[in-house]
Design a protein around this motif. Structure first.
Motif, PDB file in Angstrom:
ATOM      1  N   ARG A 136       0.837  -1.211   0.000  1.00 39.73           N
ATOM      2  CA  ARG A 136       0.000   0.000   0.000  1.00 39.73           C
ATOM      3  C   ARG A 136       0.868   1.257   0.000  1.00 39.73           C
ATOM      4  NH1 ARG A 136      -4.975   0.865  -1.716  1.00 39.73           N
ATOM      5  NH2 ARG A 136      -6.103  -0.282  -0.151  1.00 39.73           N
ATOM      6  N   GLU A 137       1.958   1.251   0.769  1.00 41.12           N
ATOM      7  CA  GLU A 137       2.868   2.402   0.755  1.00 41.12           C
ATOM      8  C   GLU A 137       3.447   2.610  -0.632  1.00 41.12           C
ATOM      9  OE1 GLU A 137       4.416   2.127   5.413  1.00 41.12           O
ATOM     10  OE2 GLU A 137       5.566   1.178   3.819  1.00 41.12           O
ATOM     11  N   GLN A 138       3.805   1.536  -1.310  1.00 47.16           N
ATOM     12  CA  GLN A 138       4.319   1.652  -2.676  1.00 47.16           C
ATOM     13  C   GLN A 138       3.261   2.214  -3.614  1.00 47.16           C
ATOM     14  OE1 GLN A 138       6.111  -1.959  -4.161  1.00 47.16           O
ATOM     15  NE2 GLN A 138       7.191  -2.314  -2.238  1.00 47.16           N
ATOM     16  N   GLU A 139       2.036   1.723  -3.470  1.00 52.40           N
ATOM     17  CA  GLU A 139       0.937   2.173  -4.314  1.00 52.40           C
ATOM     18  C   GLU A 139       0.674   3.666  -4.126  1.00 52.40           C
ATOM     19  OE1 GLU A 139      -3.351   0.169  -5.468  1.00 52.40           O
ATOM     20  OE2 GLU A 139      -2.677   0.047  -3.382  1.00 52.40           O
ATOM     21  N   VAL A 140       0.607   4.100  -2.877  1.00 51.49           N
ATOM     22  CA  VAL A 140       0.383   5.518  -2.576  1.00 51.49           C
ATOM     23  C   VAL A 140       1.546   6.353  -3.088  1.00 51.49           C
ATOM     24  CG1 VAL A 140       0.233   7.189  -0.675  1.00 51.49           C
ATOM     25  CG2 VAL A 140      -1.140   5.094  -0.602  1.00 51.49           C
ATOM     26  N   LEU A 141       2.757   5.922  -2.828  1.00 51.99           N
ATOM     27  CA  LEU A 141       3.930   6.683  -3.247  1.00 51.99           C
ATOM     28  C   LEU A 141       4.025   6.761  -4.766  1.00 51.99           C
ATOM     29  CD1 LEU A 141       6.327   8.262  -2.140  1.00 51.99           C
ATOM     30  CD2 LEU A 141       7.661   6.147  -2.230  1.00 51.99           C
ATOM     31  N   GLN A 142       3.664   5.690  -5.466  1.00 49.99           N
ATOM     32  CA  GLN A 142       3.698   5.700  -6.924  1.00 49.99           C
ATOM     33  C   GLN A 142       2.746   6.762  -7.473  1.00 49.99           C
ATOM     34  OE1 GLN A 142       5.638   3.618  -9.267  1.00 49.99           O
ATOM     35  NE2 GLN A 142       5.003   5.473 -10.330  1.00 49.99           N
ATOM     36  N   LEU A 143       1.556   6.832  -6.929  1.00 49.49           N
ATOM     37  CA  LEU A 143       0.592   7.835  -7.391  1.00 49.49           C
ATOM     38  C   LEU A 143       1.080   9.253  -7.105  1.00 49.49           C
ATOM     39  CD1 LEU A 143      -2.744   6.050  -6.455  1.00 49.49           C
ATOM     40  CD2 LEU A 143      -1.891   6.548  -8.760  1.00 49.49           C
ATOM     41  N   VAL A 144       1.668   9.454  -5.947  1.00 48.09           N
ATOM     42  CA  VAL A 144       2.222  10.775  -5.611  1.00 48.09           C
ATOM     43  C   VAL A 144       3.373  11.100  -6.553  1.00 48.09           C
ATOM     44  CG1 VAL A 144       3.475  12.082  -3.843  1.00 48.09           C
ATOM     45  CG2 VAL A 144       1.446  10.760  -3.221  1.00 48.09           C
ATOM     46  N   ALA A 145       4.227  10.124  -6.839  1.00 47.52           N
ATOM     47  CA  ALA A 145       5.343  10.328  -7.765  1.00 47.52           C
ATOM     48  C   ALA A 145       4.844  10.639  -9.168  1.00 47.52           C
ATOM     49  CB  ALA A 145       6.233   9.087  -7.788  1.00 47.52           C
ATOM     50  N   ASP A 146       3.673  10.114  -9.516  1.00 45.74           N
ATOM     51  CA  ASP A 146       3.069  10.388 -10.826  1.00 45.74           C
ATOM     52  C   ASP A 146       2.396  11.747 -10.881  1.00 45.74           C
ATOM     53  OD1 ASP A 146       3.942   7.918 -11.682  1.00 45.74           O
ATOM     54  OD2 ASP A 146       1.994   6.932 -11.413  1.00 45.74           O
ATOM     55  N   GLY A 147       2.404  12.472  -9.753  1.00 50.37           N
ATOM     56  CA  GLY A 147       1.871  13.832  -9.732  1.00 50.37           C
ATOM     57  C   GLY A 147       0.490  13.993  -9.141  1.00 50.37           C
ATOM     58  N   CYS A 148      -0.054  12.946  -8.571  1.00 47.23           N
ATOM     59  CA  CYS A 148      -1.388  13.044  -7.978  1.00 47.23           C
ATOM     60  C   CYS A 148      -1.317  13.659  -6.586  1.00 47.23           C
ATOM     61  CB  CYS A 148      -2.024  11.659  -7.852  1.00 47.23           C
ATOM     62  SG  CYS A 148      -2.346  10.835  -9.411  1.00 47.23           S
ATOM     63  N   PRO A 149      -2.175  14.644  -6.320  1.00 52.85           N
ATOM     64  CA  PRO A 149      -2.242  15.167  -4.951  1.00 52.85           C
ATOM     65  C   PRO A 149      -2.866  14.123  -4.021  1.00 52.85           C
ATOM     66  CG  PRO A 149      -3.793  16.319  -6.385  1.00 52.85           C
ATOM     67  CD  PRO A 149      -3.037  15.343  -7.239  1.00 52.85           C
ATOM     68  N   GLY A 150      -2.662  14.289  -2.737  1.00 51.91           N
ATOM     69  CA  GLY A 150      -3.155  13.338  -1.755  1.00 51.91           C
ATOM     70  C   GLY A 150      -4.646  13.076  -1.850  1.00 51.91           C
ATOM     71  N   SER A 151      -5.430  14.096  -2.134  1.00 49.11           N
ATOM     72  CA  SER A 151      -6.886  13.905  -2.223  1.00 49.11           C
ATOM     73  C   SER A 151      -7.262  13.001  -3.394  1.00 49.11           C
ATOM     74  CB  SER A 151      -7.597  15.251  -2.349  1.00 49.11           C
ATOM     75  OG  SER A 151      -7.134  15.943  -3.506  1.00 49.11           O
ATOM     76  N   VAL A 152      -6.542  13.123  -4.491  1.00 51.35           N
ATOM     77  CA  VAL A 152      -6.796  12.263  -5.657  1.00 51.35           C
ATOM     78  C   VAL A 152      -6.358  10.833  -5.357  1.00 51.35           C
ATOM     79  CG1 VAL A 152      -6.178  11.849  -8.078  1.00 51.35           C
ATOM     80  CG2 VAL A 152      -6.632  14.187  -7.279  1.00 51.35           C
ATOM     81  N   VAL A 153      -5.219  10.675  -4.685  1.00 41.77           N
ATOM     82  CA  VAL A 153      -4.745   9.348  -4.290  1.00 41.77           C
ATOM     83  C   VAL A 153      -5.800   8.685  -3.413  1.00 41.77           C
ATOM     84  CG1 VAL A 153      -2.996   8.071  -2.999  1.00 41.77           C
ATOM     85  CG2 VAL A 153      -2.309   9.978  -4.468  1.00 41.77           C
ATOM     86  N   ALA A 154      -6.335   9.427  -2.452  1.00 42.23           N
ATOM     87  CA  ALA A 154      -7.348   8.893  -1.546  1.00 42.23           C
ATOM     88  C   ALA A 154      -8.583   8.453  -2.318  1.00 42.23           C
ATOM     89  CB  ALA A 154      -7.720   9.946  -0.499  1.00 42.23           C
ATOM     90  N   GLU A 155      -9.017   9.269  -3.252  1.00 39.44           N
ATOM     91  CA  GLU A 155     -10.209   8.944  -4.045  1.00 39.44           C
ATOM     92  C   GLU A 155      -9.973   7.702  -4.910  1.00 39.44           C
ATOM     93  OE1 GLU A 155     -12.516  10.976  -7.734  1.00 39.44           O
ATOM     94  OE2 GLU A 155     -12.063  12.292  -6.021  1.00 39.44           O
ATOM     95  N   ARG A 156      -8.848   7.650  -5.579  1.00 37.56           N
ATOM     96  CA  ARG A 156      -8.552   6.518  -6.468  1.00 37.56           C
ATOM     97  C   ARG A 156      -8.439   5.201  -5.713  1.00 37.56           C
ATOM     98  NH1 ARG A 156      -4.106   8.392 -10.985  1.00 37.56           N
ATOM     99  NH2 ARG A 156      -5.412   9.992 -11.940  1.00 37.56           N
ATOM    100  N   LEU A 157      -7.874   5.254  -4.523  1.00 37.10           N
ATOM    101  CA  LEU A 157      -7.662   4.025  -3.760  1.00 37.10           C
ATOM    102  C   LEU A 157      -8.770   3.730  -2.758  1.00 37.10           C
ATOM    103  CD1 LEU A 157      -3.810   4.296  -3.087  1.00 37.10           C
ATOM    104  CD2 LEU A 157      -5.001   3.055  -4.916  1.00 37.10           C
ATOM    105  N   GLY A 158      -9.757   4.621  -2.663  1.00 38.51           N
ATOM    106  CA  GLY A 158     -10.851   4.420  -1.724  1.00 38.51           C
ATOM    107  C   GLY A 158     -10.413   4.531  -0.274  1.00 38.51           C
ATOM    108  N   LEU A 159      -9.477   5.460  -0.021  1.00 39.95           N
ATOM    109  CA  LEU A 159      -8.952   5.671   1.326  1.00 39.95           C
ATOM    110  C   LEU A 159      -9.336   7.048   1.834  1.00 39.95           C
ATOM    111  CD1 LEU A 159      -5.302   4.390   0.704  1.00 39.95           C
ATOM    112  CD2 LEU A 159      -7.159   3.129   1.805  1.00 39.95           C
ATOM    113  N   ALA A 160      -9.262   7.218   3.130  1.00 38.61           N
ATOM    114  CA  ALA A 160      -9.429   8.546   3.713  1.00 38.61           C
ATOM    115  C   ALA A 160      -8.146   9.344   3.450  1.00 38.61           C
ATOM    116  CB  ALA A 160      -9.679   8.441   5.212  1.00 38.61           C
TER     117      ALA A 160
END
Length: 133
Positions: A75-99
């Motif tokens: 999960r840390e890799q998944e979140v970090l990959q999205l952030v590295a791809d330029g997604c803000p935290g709110s978009v990462v949360a929405e895409r992964l169904g997380l708070a």
């Protein structure tokens, strides 16, 4: 040294009072033992023979320069990959169904593991380590 002057700390370690330096140095020099000396305030000092110390240094140098081995959860890799791809935290949360707070906690864990202050720096190191693309 008298048996009652020495307390066994570990199977291969002895703990002695700091005023017995001659015995302490002889104990270290005699073999594969380490001596742990503790002062009145509880600070501990470990004495080892030079060849053992050099072996420890060599082992440390053989590790990845600049940082210890870092392991990230999937999960840390998944979140970090999205952030590295330029997604803000709110978009990462929405895409992964997380708070959003959960995403922030994952990123904080990654930064702590790498010993850096920014997620961008952590992403760069994770890329170097092959943990993200």
């Amino acid at each position: 040294m008298e048996r009652d002057d020495v307390a066994i700390v570990d199977g291969d370690s002895v703990r002695v009072r700091t005023d017995w330096w001659g015995d302490v140095l002889r104990t270290v020099a005699e073999g594969e033992r380490r001596v742990i000396v503790e002062d009145e305030t509880g600070n501990r000092f470990v004495l080892v023979a030079e060849d053992r110390y050099r072996a420890l240094e060599d082992a440390e140098r053989s590790r990845t320069p600049g940082r210890p081995d870092v392991t990230l959860t999937a999960r840390e890799q998944e979140v970090l990959q999205l952030v590295a791809d330029g997604c803000p935290g709110s978009v990462v949360a929405e895409r992964l169904g997380l708070a959003a707070n959960t995403v922030a906690q994952h990123l904080a864990a990654v930064r702590r593991k790498y010993g850096v202050r920014s997620s961008a720096a952590a992403a760069s190191l994770a890329r170097q380590d092959g943990l993200i693309t």
